[in-house]
Scaffold this motif. Sequence first.
Motif, PDB file in Angstrom:
ATOM      1  N   MET A  45       0.541  20.208   5.733  1.00  0.00           N
ATOM      2  CA  MET A  45       0.283  21.689   4.305  1.00  0.00           C
ATOM      3  C   MET A  45       1.072  20.253   2.817  1.00  0.00           C
ATOM      4  O   MET A  45       0.030  21.117   1.928  1.00  0.00           O
ATOM      5  CB  MET A  45       1.267  22.569   4.327  1.00  0.00           C
ATOM      6  N   ILE A  46       1.723  19.511   3.311  1.00  0.00           N
ATOM      7  CA  ILE A  46       1.750  19.310   1.365  1.00  0.00           C
ATOM      8  C   ILE A  46       1.052  18.055   1.071  1.00  0.00           C
ATOM      9  O   ILE A  46       0.351  18.454   0.144  1.00  0.00           O
ATOM     10  CB  ILE A  46       3.210  18.491   1.829  1.00  0.00           C
ATOM     11  N   LEU A  47       0.315  17.566   2.251  1.00  0.00           N
ATOM     12  CA  LEU A  47      -1.320  16.642   1.939  1.00  0.00           C
ATOM     13  C   LEU A  47      -2.112  16.705   1.804  1.00  0.00           C
ATOM     14  O   LEU A  47      -2.846  16.810   0.912  1.00  0.00           O
ATOM     15  CB  LEU A  47      -1.939  16.192   3.066  1.00  0.00           C
ATOM     16  N   SER A  48      -2.080  18.768   2.347  1.00  0.00           N
ATOM     17  CA  SER A  48      -3.726  19.644   1.490  1.00  0.00           C
ATOM     18  C   SER A  48      -3.010  19.579   0.328  1.00  0.00           C
ATOM     19  O   SER A  48      -4.369  19.591  -0.335  1.00  0.00           O
ATOM     20  CB  SER A  48      -3.172  20.725   2.881  1.00  0.00           C
ATOM     21  N   ILE A  49      -2.349  20.303  -0.022  1.00  0.00           N
ATOM     22  CA  ILE A  49      -1.597  21.098  -1.332  1.00  0.00           C
ATOM     23  C   ILE A  49      -2.431  19.825  -2.694  1.00  0.00           C
ATOM     24  O   ILE A  49      -3.206  19.962  -3.261  1.00  0.00           O
ATOM     25  CB  ILE A  49      -0.536  21.807  -1.272  1.00  0.00           C
ATOM     26  N   SER A  52      -4.288  14.311  -3.909  1.00  0.00           N
ATOM     27  CA  SER A  52      -3.996  13.500  -4.162  1.00  0.00           C
ATOM     28  C   SER A  52      -3.553  12.231  -3.732  1.00  0.00           C
ATOM     29  O   SER A  52      -3.622  10.504  -3.611  1.00  0.00           O
ATOM     30  CB  SER A  52      -3.506  13.447  -6.386  1.00  0.00           C
ATOM     31  N   LEU A  53      -2.649  12.858  -3.821  1.00  0.00           N
ATOM     32  CA  LEU A  53      -0.919  12.106  -2.324  1.00  0.00           C
ATOM     33  C   LEU A  53      -1.715  11.758  -1.279  1.00  0.00           C
ATOM     34  O   LEU A  53      -1.676  10.134  -0.481  1.00  0.00           O
ATOM     35  CB  LEU A  53      -0.057  13.027  -2.429  1.00  0.00           C
ATOM     36  N   LEU A  54      -2.533  12.285  -0.470  1.00  0.00           N
ATOM     37  CA  LEU A  54      -3.699  12.195   0.618  1.00  0.00           C
ATOM     38  C   LEU A  54      -4.509  10.846   0.124  1.00  0.00           C
ATOM     39  O   LEU A  54      -4.519   9.854   1.125  1.00  0.00           O
ATOM     40  CB  LEU A  54      -4.125  13.603   1.045  1.00  0.00           C
ATOM     41  N   ILE A  55      -4.416  11.380  -0.377  1.00  0.00           N
ATOM     42  CA  ILE A  55      -6.366   9.935  -1.343  1.00  0.00           C
ATOM     43  C   ILE A  55      -5.508   8.818  -1.511  1.00  0.00           C
ATOM     44  O   ILE A  55      -5.915   7.234  -0.711  1.00  0.00           O
ATOM     45  CB  ILE A  55      -6.402  10.733  -2.803  1.00  0.00           C
ATOM     46  N   SER A  56      -4.330   8.406  -2.644  1.00  0.00           N
ATOM     47  CA  SER A  56      -3.484   7.885  -2.501  1.00  0.00           C
ATOM     48  C   SER A  56      -3.336   6.996  -1.388  1.00  0.00           C
ATOM     49  O   SER A  56      -3.559   5.574  -1.122  1.00  0.00           O
ATOM     50  CB  SER A  56      -3.057   7.734  -3.600  1.00  0.00           C
ATOM     51  N   PHE A  57      -3.002   7.325  -0.495  1.00  0.00           N
ATOM     52  CA  PHE A  57      -2.519   7.067   0.983  1.00  0.00           C
ATOM     53  C   PHE A  57      -3.289   6.600   1.607  1.00  0.00           C
ATOM     54  O   PHE A  57      -3.490   5.569   2.391  1.00  0.00           O
ATOM     55  CB  PHE A  57      -1.006   8.199   1.580  1.00  0.00           C
TER      56      PHE A  57
END
Lengths: 120, 233
Positions: A45-49, A52-57
């Motif tokens: 959920m956090i990563l979908s919201i 940008s966090l997901l992309i950088s990770f």
Amino acid sequence: MTPRQKMFAILACVFLIVIIIDLVRRRKLREEFSWLWLMAGAVIMILSIWDSLLISFAKFIGIETPVSAILFFAIVFIFSIALHFSIKISSLTNQIKNLAQEIALCKIKCGKGADDKDRK
Amino acid sequence: MKKPLIIIPAFNEEEHVVSVIAGIRDSFPECEILVLNDGSTDRTAILARGTGCLVMDLPIHFGYGNTLQTGYKYALQNDYEYVIQVDGDGQHDPGSIEVIFKELIKAECDIIIGSRFFNNNYKTPFLRKLGMRLFAKMAGMITNEAFSDPTSGFRGFNKKAIKLYCKDLYPSDFPDVDLIIMSTRCGLKIKEVPVNMRPASGRKSMHSGLRPVYYVFKMFLSIAVNLLRNKDI
């Protein structure tokens, strides 16, 4: 992530979390097993919201597309929960063994083994 | 209690169990016999009870190792000094029980293994022989002692060994070579004595189908993790 992907991922997470909490509420799932599922739901959920966090990770660990990163995490999660179950099953097997041995020992102590067979 | 407890693990052994018990009583009357009925679906328990000896019914089919462990636990609870295990399929010659017992009461060793390969009259299929040799070599290399038949199930133990085997570290499916290694690492002394063994009867053995593959895999893994564990387990 396209808004459509984002929407779908968030909905899937909400669905998962609601189901897990309901299962715990109805005592179909023990709390000790629910936390891993809830945590997985929360992380996705956090990563979908905040994608940008997901992309950088994803970039950091060398994955091209964020969707692949999500799939990768899903597989890691499924592996770890399966391993968790294997560990649990091993300890349950051992406990069942000890219980069954205890039953056999108690039965022979009370001389019940013979009685039961005679009744049959 | 100086009398040894003879434990006979039996799973669907209605053909042999009575003759095994009779054989033991003939050749070694000074003992108590406990038949461990491992969830048999045939008349093993009824026939064994018919002979008047003690029968322990396990509530589920447990497998060889777990069944034997139940016997050790019984021995420990009832304060037996010695336990000798004899397979229920008639492969182990009851005449050799005395050889094992005599060696046990000398109190030089904690575990006595009856080896079928001292008198070279035992015939085994080639592959199995190869496997047995390989494991014997491995056991020898790791423990620095020579073993001719580490997979033999014809064994005797004193109380020290029984106490160790009642713990959860006892391997539950095939307690053979890994058990020898574990025992020596825990400081137990092992000796082999020559015994007579008849070739396995024609029916399906514990080692048939894909079982040998699993057996070899399990043994290697079990030996490896045994070596990785702390000595004072």
